[in-house]
Design a protein around this motif. Structure first.
Motif, PDB file in Angstrom:
ATOM      1  N   ASP A 234       0.834  -1.211   0.000  1.00  0.00           N
ATOM      2  CA  ASP A 234       0.000   0.000   0.000  1.00  0.00           C
ATOM      3  C   ASP A 234       0.865   1.255   0.000  1.00  0.00           C
ATOM      4  OD1 ASP A 234      -2.327  -1.477   0.091  1.00  0.00           O
ATOM      5  OD2 ASP A 234      -2.661  -1.208   2.245  1.00  0.00           O
TER       6      ASP A 234
ATOM      7  N   GLY B  21      -3.433   3.921  -0.518  1.00  0.00           N
ATOM      8  CA  GLY B  21      -3.214   2.926   0.539  1.00  0.00           C
ATOM      9  C   GLY B  21      -4.441   2.774   1.423  1.00  0.00           C
TER      10      GLY B  21
ATOM     11  N   LYS C 208      -6.670  -0.592   1.877  1.00  0.00           N
ATOM     12  CA  LYS C 208      -6.872  -1.186   3.198  1.00  0.00           C
ATOM     13  C   LYS C 208      -8.375  -1.352   3.443  1.00  0.00           C
ATOM     14  CE  LYS C 208      -4.732  -1.281   7.704  1.00  0.00           C
ATOM     15  NZ  LYS C 208      -5.758  -1.916   8.477  1.00  0.00           N
TER      16      LYS C 208
END
Length: 442
Positions: free
Chosen positions: A99, A117, A121
């Protein structure tokens, strides 16, 4: 004799768990926990056993009748739970490193909860949390879900929108850290400081600050420009703020606002760090390795001070205070992620916001702040749009929705670069994103 409280922690093998256990031990008189279940997945079994053994030693040293159970069977653990806390990382730290590195390769900030990122996630985490919600509905329908898993705002948004769970609170240590930082800068105890928090997770502002009930916002703004009082976190470079900008903003930004107000400097800093000492995930891997070596010591029966090198200082206080206040109907004020219900006028009522709440046995009651100041309103709304579209992409596995979420994030400079990053990250995380790769049956 009461049966005591049953708490289940999903992601129990986390390096943060000793801090949580310490928090429960400290509050045992008010929060009589009978059972603490630490749950993990097979890939985390070794860590679970190490942390679990330390947790048992801590409880034994405290002389308390708390039973600590370790299991890989989430459903077994959840039966009859009163509180479920979630602190897991889908794909572990290796996924976080991707990420961070893949966006950087494209000259875009690579960060755990912001930009591409944060999107990925969320895409990996939301299907898992919704799965946990189904188990909670079936096995402990009266339990409170206290989510600390990042991106906490987006995860709370997804639970409110795509599950039947109403008793959910998202939690973050950032507001606690800001309050502690202000107290430190002023050299006073934190109980004398009150901050009016409002915004979103990792996008929260201190709209006013009080010392003993008197507003000191201007004084705190002057302090904030001093690099010694930068009030950042272990995972965010302490780049100083322009004092004239803060005077114009007339609010206290959170550490994560640096990604939006100092984008080019933060990108430069990240690129240099990644090239020299590694991304934050790679640094944390080393910190965790050392922590788990410490945790293995059979003589260790306390939370080691080295844990504060992780970015989550004050996490246990936030989590334990929240659980304690719900259980005991304390009606104190805490900043949490919850359904807006009109607290922030410029955000939809049914969306998750991070705002000061009165914490009752029926959960958080958000304190109304009216409209956000015009200077911050647009950015907060843009991030809320991003969170909502990202949550939809996580649930549907729709490529176009994911690209839309990627591109409307203010840290992504164009649709073309967004598409490049999206394609590369989808491939890199394929194992944890089945919703994007399932074959459509005709």
């Amino acid at each position: 004799m009461t049966k005591g409280i049953k708490i289940v922690t999903i992601g129990g093998g986390s390096s943060y768990t000793p801090e949580l256990v310490e928090g429960f031990i400290k509050r045992y008189d008010e929060l009589p926990i009978r059972e603490l279940w630490l749950v993990d997945i097979p890939a985390g079994e070794e860590k679970l056993n190490i942390v679990g053994a330390l947790a048992k030693r801590m409880v034994e040293k405290a002389g308390l009748p708390i039973e600590v159970h370790l299991t890989l069977d989430r459903r077994e653990a959840l039966k009859g739970a009163d509180f479920v806390t979630t602190q897991f990382r889908v794909g572990l730290l290796d996924a976080r490193a991707k990420d961070e590195r893949i966006p950087l390769k494209n000259n875009v900030i690579g960060q755990e909860t912001n930009g591409p990122g944060g999107l990925f996630k969320g895409l990996r985490t939301i299907p898992v949390i919704l799965d946990i919600c189904k188990d909670i509905e079936e096995l402990c329908p009266d339990a409170w879900l206290v989510n600390f898993t990042n991106p906490a705002g987006m995860v709370t948004e997804a639970v409110l929108r795509y599950s039947n769970i109403k008793k959910v609170v998202g939690l973050c240590n950032v507001p606690v850290g800001i309050k502690m930082g202000i107290a430190q800068a002023l050299d006073v105890t934190s109980d004398r400081i009150h901050v009016d928090f409002a915004g979103l997770n990792h996008m929260v502002y201190g709209l006013d600050v009080y010392l003993d009930g008197v507003s000191i916002l201007d004084e705190v703004i002057e302090k904030l420009a001093n690099p010694d009082h930068s009030m950042t976190m272990k995972n965010i470079a302490a780049l100083g703020w322009e004092l004239d900008f803060l005077r114009g903003l007339k609010a206290i930004p959170c550490p994560y606002h640096r990604y939006y107000y100092k984008t080019s400097e933060m990108l430069e800093e990240e690129l240099e760090a990644a090239a020299t000492k590694g991304t934050r995930a790679e640094v944390v891997k080393q910190v965790e390795k050392e922590l788990f070596e410490l945790y293995k010591d059979p003589e260790l029966a306390i939370k080691p001070p080295q844990l504060e090198q992780r970015g989550g200082a004050y996490y246990s206080d936030a989590a334990c205070n929240l659980i304690n206040s719900i259980y005991n109907d304390k009606r104190d004020i805490q900043p949490v992620n919850t359904r807006n219900n009109g607290a922030i006028a410029s955000i939809a009522d049914d969306s998750a916001v991070e705002v000061n709440c009165i914490i009752t046995k029926d959960g958080p009651k958000p304190i109304s702040v009216g409209d956000l100041p015009v200077a911050v309103r647009g950015l907060v709304q843009q991030i809320k749009s991003f969170e909502r579209v990202a949550a939809e992409a996580a649930v549907t596995g729709d490529y176009h929705t994911a690209l839309l979420a990627m591109t409307i994030n203010p840290l992504v400079p164009s649709d073309k670069i967004g598409k490049q990053i999206l394609d590369e990250m989808l491939e890199a995380h394929k194992e944890y994103l089945p919703q994007f790769f399932q074959k459509v049956e005709m």
